[in-house]
Write a protein that holds these residues in place. Structure first.
Motif, PDB file in Angstrom:
ATOM      1  N   ASP A  42       1.170  -5.567   7.699  1.00 49.83           N
ATOM      2  CA  ASP A  42       1.777  -6.766   8.300  1.00 49.83           C
ATOM      3  C   ASP A  42       3.186  -7.015   7.786  1.00 49.83           C
ATOM      4  O   ASP A  42       3.973  -7.710   8.425  1.00 49.83           O
ATOM      5  CB  ASP A  42       0.920  -7.989   7.998  1.00 49.83           C
ATOM      6  CG  ASP A  42      -0.457  -7.881   8.629  1.00 49.83           C
ATOM      7  OD1 ASP A  42      -0.521  -7.704   9.862  1.00 49.83           O
ATOM      8  OD2 ASP A  42      -1.465  -7.930   7.891  1.00 49.83           O
ATOM      9  N   ALA A  43       3.456  -6.473   6.628  1.00 50.70           N
ATOM     10  CA  ALA A  43       4.770  -6.695   6.025  1.00 50.70           C
ATOM     11  C   ALA A  43       5.012  -5.608   4.992  1.00 50.70           C
ATOM     12  O   ALA A  43       4.075  -4.927   4.571  1.00 50.70           O
ATOM     13  CB  ALA A  43       4.822  -8.063   5.363  1.00 50.70           C
ATOM     14  N   VAL A  44       6.271  -5.433   4.627  1.00 51.04           N
ATOM     15  CA  VAL A  44       6.636  -4.408   3.640  1.00 51.04           C
ATOM     16  C   VAL A  44       7.498  -5.048   2.563  1.00 51.04           C
ATOM     17  O   VAL A  44       8.422  -5.821   2.873  1.00 51.04           O
ATOM     18  CB  VAL A  44       7.410  -3.252   4.304  1.00 51.04           C
ATOM     19  CG1 VAL A  44       7.756  -2.174   3.278  1.00 51.04           C
ATOM     20  CG2 VAL A  44       6.625  -2.653   5.465  1.00 51.04           C
ATOM     21  N   ALA A  45       7.188  -4.722   1.310  1.00 51.68           N
ATOM     22  CA  ALA A  45       8.014  -5.184   0.191  1.00 51.68           C
ATOM     23  C   ALA A  45       8.582  -3.962  -0.522  1.00 51.68           C
ATOM     24  O   ALA A  45       7.943  -2.905  -0.564  1.00 51.68           O
ATOM     25  CB  ALA A  45       7.175  -6.019  -0.774  1.00 51.68           C
ATOM     26  N   TYR A  46       9.784  -4.120  -1.077  1.00 49.50           N
ATOM     27  CA  TYR A  46      10.458  -3.032  -1.782  1.00 49.50           C
ATOM     28  C   TYR A  46      10.737  -3.460  -3.216  1.00 49.50           C
ATOM     29  O   TYR A  46      11.868  -3.829  -3.551  1.00 49.50           O
ATOM     30  CB  TYR A  46      11.766  -2.673  -1.070  1.00 49.50           C
ATOM     31  CG  TYR A  46      11.587  -2.157   0.346  1.00 49.50           C
ATOM     32  CD1 TYR A  46      11.485  -0.779   0.590  1.00 49.50           C
ATOM     33  CD2 TYR A  46      11.516  -3.018   1.434  1.00 49.50           C
ATOM     34  CE1 TYR A  46      11.329  -0.297   1.893  1.00 49.50           C
ATOM     35  CE2 TYR A  46      11.358  -2.540   2.733  1.00 49.50           C
ATOM     36  CZ  TYR A  46      11.266  -1.170   2.955  1.00 49.50           C
ATOM     37  OH  TYR A  46      11.102  -0.697   4.229  1.00 49.50           O
TER      38      TYR A  46
END
Lengths: 463, 463
Positions: A42-46
């Motif tokens: 649903d979402a991507v974090a870096y």
């Protein structure tokens, strides 16, 4: 599930533009390598450091949102897809080489460092990190899947070469699994518990690795055989007689054909062994002579030896291209790789069994193997649109796994379980699977760490 | 606790005379090796196969009675004593060599097989099992403590050499931790979870081990040095420069003195390295020449090389006698061995630190080390009646552990935690200790498997 708005806000506060719900970021982390379906998060974090990972995991836990770690995306069993949605942690910005300690022959890297980046960094030290799964994977991903590859017959796999891990637990606590001492008997072996757990017990953020001195001299050779059996038997006998190749790889005749077509080479289209010996010049000569004698006794011929790096690379290029060349035989195809590993003496029978299965198979396929370890792959060039082909390959894979298990082998030597191998876990592990489930429940009670992977839970819902 | 009468009756029904509550059997399983207090179990069982162990564990679980596995009794940290009473499982009658598979270079043995018995059995195969902790320990005990010893620098420890375990869980279920394939990525690494768990998670009943071809040629040497620093530096540099000794051991001058007195030898009483190289005759010559050059550069002299087995054994006898000879310096004394292991480059500093501590110590002591791994022991000859000596040694041990931990080392390289090292577990593992506790609670919820060991539980009651 719907992604909670409050979590989005919290992660945006924490990460700024390094948090996104954008379509392209999500699609790029959907686990589409190989033949598995796209399952985007649903979402991507870096994240850029361990503390950020810990903060993210605390936030996700509070919101009851799944977290999936993602490295280079080169895993082959859907290991990093998001079947239940949730947040993907793209670890590739954690690419700092924390320390290289030539005096201890080890190093510490962040999980997003790739093996090629590490070895480039080490170039001037005389040391290198040997584990080489082919793809330029991240070392975090390699640790998470207990990867190996061509060098494992000599240097071991990630299992033998990780000294210690920094892990963020499901609760967002930062732990170190061990000290950097080369051996220890101080309690449970948490390093090996997280190695191969594919992000289902916690997120690996740093890794301390053993390093090795570059070999004094290296000699590579290619040798062809009349059939698969004589090639694989030669490999097995080489290990049994105490030869210690750095690599020993098998490609079947069809694979060589595919490589010739792909790379405009003219190698003899026969079952082939690639082998490499390392050591001192004297030691090399002995090993090479013994191997040549052994291979010849099994019908091996057309030896081509290469000592200089350029010549060796030319030989090895065929091996490195094998997967791509196989898939490229069919426009628009995608790769599907099997991955059984069996006790040494069972290898020729298992390769013969696979070859017989391929005789009637309309899908282009190659056999390639890390034969010194008893591990081989059948790589198929799958038409992704052809449902009946998928069913056929699933059936052939199941039969190869059953054959391997009947020889006390494993359904996956190095690719991990991900989504693809879950169906074999009960057959392979029997009641031990329940122990794995209890460990999972103890360390990830809310089932938020890469849920739906590794363990075939009874009621794992597909969203 | 009192031992439930109904359980006694049940175990007598099951085992006949192989179940006993007799005083001498209990005293023989009280964990009195080394300096720990005798803590006898309430009863002793002598199972002969895995199914019996499973039946015993089910019975004990129903009765809520602790179970402690016991091998040769050679462990050094009270690993097999019974601080909470309960039933001791003497595993030594499970001494069957189940299978030797030269074609796979592996074997399967019951847990009570000793390493010497296995190697005697293997004599005609050309293969051997290298891990050698000195004592003729059972392979089950070695697996349970993740043992190693002199050969680990070349062949690795039990951690690297166990392919698979058969384990009886706390519930009396029989599991196998892995297949015999040389590598696998199929789920959590249960083999390594049980290796080193000291019987606190389940009972190891069978072990599949890697075997190795006997080396073509072997050369052993002894060499003396002006001081500890030059000896340990030589060892470290040998590894750093890529030499691959099969063994590399350090004995300090005081230890040589003790050995001379004990064995009527006349070796030079100086800091000494014992080293052994294996390989082909050509490879040997190279390694030996390089080592000699390196040692000489660090002040090494009095080289004595031995190629024939008898001559090598004569050299090694000093090393093998070191522990006994140290303890024998003082009539009635008992051994107390420290066991830190540190990253390679920290070894000279840690040995120097230990030497300085010993300068003011009235208790006779030797330093001996598996220096190629960064592991060394200080062996004290403790007067068991002298309370203040125990307090002093505990203090010195604590200071050596603190020094090792400050170099990212471990409190125990190979002896395990047992009772003796629990006090250092929090310092060594920090918050990771909580993960170990959760694993323990998940796999042994009633805390009946060797309770009171490995993990320093807050409220572990001493009966």
């Amino acid at each position: 599930m719907t992604f909670p708005h409050s979590l989005s806000a919290q992660l945006t506060d924490l990460l700024g533009e390094r948090y996104t719900e954008g379509r392209s970021d999500r699609d790029n982390h959907a686990g589409t390598e190989a033949h598995h379906d796209a399952m985007p998060p649903d979402a991507v974090a870096y994240p850029v450091n361990t503390e950020e990972v810990a903060a993210i995991l605390r936030a996700c836990r509070n919101a009851r949102v799944p977290v999936i770690a993602h490295g280079a995306g080169s895993s082959l069993e859907g290991n990093a897809s998001a079947p239940q949605g949730g947040l993907c942690l793209d670890m590739t910005r954690m690419d700092r080489i924390v320390a290289v300690r030539p005096e201890d022959m080890d190093c510490t890297v962040e999980a997003g460092v790739t093996r090629e980046a590490l070895n480039t960094h080490l170039r001037d030290t005389g040391l290198f990190f040997p584990v080489d799964p082919g793809a330029n994977a991240t070392l975090g991903g390699m640790a998470a899947t207990r990867a190996s590859g061509t060098n494992a017959v000599h240097y071991g796999t990630m299992r033998e070469n990780v000294l210690s891990l920094t892990v963020v637990t499901a609760e967002g606590e930062i732990i170190r699994t061990a000290r950097r001492a080369r051996k220890s008997s101080a309690g449970y072996d948490l390093t090996h518990l997280y190695l191969g757990s594919e992000g289902t017990l916690g997120i690996i953020t740093e890794i301390s690795l053993r390093l090795y001195g570059r070999p004094e001299a290296t000699m590579a050779a290619v040798c062809t055989f009349p059939d698969a059996g004589s090639a694989s038997t030669t490999a097995v006998e080489a290990i049994q007689m105490g030869l210690t190749p750095a690599r020993m790889e098998y490609l079947d005749a069809g694979c060589i054909r595919a490589v010739n077509a792909y790379s405009a080479r003219e190698d003899t289209e026969a079952d082939t062994l690639f082998v490499e010996f390392i050591g001192s010049p004297e030691g090399l000569r002995e090993q090479v002579a013994l191997f040549e004698e052994l291979a010849a006794a099994n019908g091996g011929k057309d030896f081509r030896w290469a000592k200089e790096e350029e010549a060796r690379n030319r030989l090895w290029r065929a091996r490195h291209t094998a997967y791509t060349a196989t898939v490229a035989q069919r426009p628009g195809a995608r790769g599907w790789a099997t991955d059984v590993c069996v006790p040494l003496s069972a290898l020729p029978a298992c390769i013969d069994h696979a070859k017989a299965l391929l005789d009637d198979c309309p899908v282009p396929a190659s056999i390639m193997g890390h034969v010194g370890d008893g591990n081989f792959h059948v790589v198929f060039a799958l038409d992704p649109e052809a449902t009946e082909e998928r069913a056929l390959l699933a059936e052939l894979n199941a039969r190869m796994v059953a054959e391997a298990l009947s020889h006390d082998g494993t359904c996956t030597g190095e690719h991990g379980v991900g989504l693809g191998k879950q169906k074999y876990m009960a057959d392979e592990h029997g009641p031990a699977l329940d122990i794995m489930r209890r460990v999972k429940a103890a360390l990830d009670p809310d089932n938020l760490m890469n849920p739906g992977k590794v363990l075939p839970l009874a009621q794992e819902a597909r969203r």
